[in-house]
Design an enzyme around this catalytic site. Structure first.
Site, mmCIF file in Angstrom:
data_model
loop_
_atom_site.group_PDB
_atom_site.id
_atom_site.type_symbol
_atom_site.label_atom_id
_atom_site.label_comp_id
_atom_site.label_asym_id
_atom_site.label_seq_id
_atom_site.Cartn_x
_atom_site.Cartn_y
_atom_site.Cartn_z
ATOM 1 N N LYS A 1 4.695 17.634 93.201
ATOM 2 C CA LYS A 1 3.619 16.795 93.735
ATOM 3 C C LYS A 1 4.223 15.675 94.581
ATOM 4 O O LYS A 1 4.168 14.499 94.235
ATOM 5 C CB LYS A 1 2.762 16.253 92.594
ATOM 6 C CG LYS A 1 2.115 17.388 91.792
ATOM 7 C CD LYS A 1 1.100 16.914 90.787
ATOM 8 C CE LYS A 1 0.419 18.107 90.125
ATOM 9 N NZ LYS A 1 -0.639 17.722 89.185
ATOM 10 N N ALA B 1 1.775 16.797 81.945
ATOM 11 C CA ALA B 1 2.651 17.687 81.181
ATOM 12 C C ALA B 1 2.504 17.454 79.682
ATOM 13 O O ALA B 1 2.513 18.404 78.887
ATOM 14 C CB ALA B 1 4.100 17.478 81.611
ATOM 15 N N LYS C 1 -2.746 11.157 95.571
ATOM 16 C CA LYS C 1 -3.235 10.644 94.285
ATOM 17 C C LYS C 1 -2.159 9.826 93.582
ATOM 18 O O LYS C 1 -2.472 8.897 92.833
ATOM 19 C CB LYS C 1 -3.774 11.770 93.403
ATOM 20 C CG LYS C 1 -2.798 12.908 93.106
ATOM 21 C CD LYS C 1 -2.075 12.751 91.800
ATOM 22 C CE LYS C 1 -1.166 13.916 91.509
ATOM 23 N NZ LYS C 1 -0.510 13.833 90.195
ATOM 24 N N ARG D 1 2.993 8.307 85.200
ATOM 25 C CA ARG D 1 4.173 7.491 85.506
ATOM 26 C C ARG D 1 3.959 6.658 86.766
ATOM 27 O O ARG D 1 4.536 5.580 86.902
ATOM 28 C CB ARG D 1 5.407 8.384 85.626
ATOM 29 C CG ARG D 1 5.381 9.382 86.748
ATOM 30 C CD ARG D 1 6.536 10.369 86.673
ATOM 31 N NE ARG D 1 6.405 11.262 85.544
ATOM 32 C CZ ARG D 1 7.215 12.276 85.301
ATOM 33 N NH1 ARG D 1 8.225 12.517 86.106
ATOM 34 N NH2 ARG D 1 7.042 13.059 84.261
ATOM 35 N N ASN D 2 3.123 7.149 87.701
ATOM 36 C CA ASN D 2 2.853 6.370 88.911
ATOM 37 C C ASN D 2 2.004 5.143 88.607
ATOM 38 O O ASN D 2 2.260 4.060 89.122
ATOM 39 C CB ASN D 2 2.179 7.259 89.959
ATOM 40 C CG ASN D 2 3.135 8.272 90.539
ATOM 41 O OD1 ASN D 2 3.977 7.958 91.368
ATOM 42 N ND2 ASN D 2 3.033 9.520 90.063
#
Length: 331
Positions: A109, A143, A194, A258-259
């Site tokens: 991604k 995940a 995103k 995480r972003n």
């Protein structure tokens, strides 16, 4: 029906581990390229990935591990690339085996830095993989939740409908629902954007903006995404489909993101470097922001959220100032 043949995963992170678990549960054999021999040895000894999703157990007898990417590529028909986008070129530089006749699936991604190409375009232009042999895997899917076997929905994008259907059947299970799409480019760009918008959401969270504003931010983000996708790849698509809007929402709101976590740290006053060190995992949106900004210099789409995140991350403009300017532009 198309036969995906022998399937291999390229990459050793959390999403690679989750995908490997899904695939090997169906095929009972998997090739798996990991860069580090010590990780492979620990994996064999422990029965799980020693660094990511350590609670997910594997039958090691069903997996052929190798730190030699050429060995895996030569032996397998379908290659699922799940490496962080900044490292993709370095892995592929080791490649001496042609992949144009392989079925190449990207679950990355991100955009290939310096090239400013989504991964399918990179494989097509640099490695001559025809579009009918290229696919992408879209979310919404963390995940961690896939590993916990929580109900998730995945979209397989490919211009070849039979190949998309064949791979989607391999992924499908009681906890994985699948659908197919021909919009490979749109899915890949939305996956990049995103992450950028999730960083924005995290920054706003770190600055103590509340849920009311976050909903306005996400509403504007999906409009911004739609404007860009219509410009870069003008086909008929429904931006509210789960692979676009759903992936945006889960990445923007979830604590697994995480972003968003990276953005929250920036909003709280962390430097870029200190946030990256403390996270220990790649926030794809950091690299994606710069790539998307450079791409949009040629597209000229109105993208105030992208611009704001770029200014915070790369121009070192105060998050407080930049987000205040962004709030004034929303309606």
């Amino acid at each position: 029906m198309y036969d995906c043949g022998r399937i291999a995963v390229i990459g050793g992170g959390s999403w690679a581990t989750a995908i490997a678990k899904i695939v090997v549960g169906h095929t009972h054999h998997l090739g798996w390229y990991m860069r580090r021999d010590d990780r492979i040895e620990d994996f064999r000894r422990l029965g799980h990935n020693p660094a990511y999703l350590t609670s997910v157990r594997f039958n090691i007898d069903e997996i052929e591990f190798s730190s030699d990417i050429n060995k895996i590529v030569q032996a397998y028909d379908t290659l699922i690339f799940v490496t962080p986008s900044p490292y993709l070129k370095n892995h592929l530089k080791k490649l001496k085996t042609r992949i144009k006749d392989k079925f190449v699936i990207t679950a990355i991604k991100g955009i290939v830095p310096d090239e400013n190409l989504v991964c399918s375009e990179y494989f097509h232009q640099v490695y001559d993989v025809p579009y009918e042999n290229l696919a992408c895997l879209g979310g919404p899917s963390h995940a961690e939740e896939v590993a916990l076997e929580r109900l998730s929905y995945l979209t397989v994008g490919c211009s070849d409908r039979e190949k998309a259907l064949a791979f989607s059947e391999i992924l499908a299970s009681e906890f994985i629902k699948t659908k197919i799409s021909s919009d490979v480019i749109g899915i890949e760009y939305s996956s990049v954007l995103k992450n950028v918008y999730a960083i924005a959401a995290g920054v706003c969270s770190g600055l103590k903006y509340g849920d009311n504003f976050q909903s306005v931010l996400m509403s504007n983000a999906v409009q911004e995404m739609s404007r860009f996708l219509k410009t870069i790849h003008p086909i008929d698509r429904n931006i509210t489909d789960s692979v676009y809007l759903g992936d945006l929402l889960v990445t923007g709101y979830s604590n697994f993101s995480r972003n968003r976590t990276f953005g929250t740290m920036i909003g709280k006053g962390y430097s870029i470097k200190s946030a990256q060190i403390e996270m220990e995992m790649i926030a794809e949106g950091y690299f994606g922001t710069k790539c998307m900004k450079e791409i949009n210099r040629h597209c000229h789409v109105n993208m105030p959220i992208l611009d704001a995140v770029y200014n915070i991350l790369y121009e070192r403009i105060s998050p407080q100032i930049e987000i205040k300017l962004l709030t004034d532009s929303f309606r």
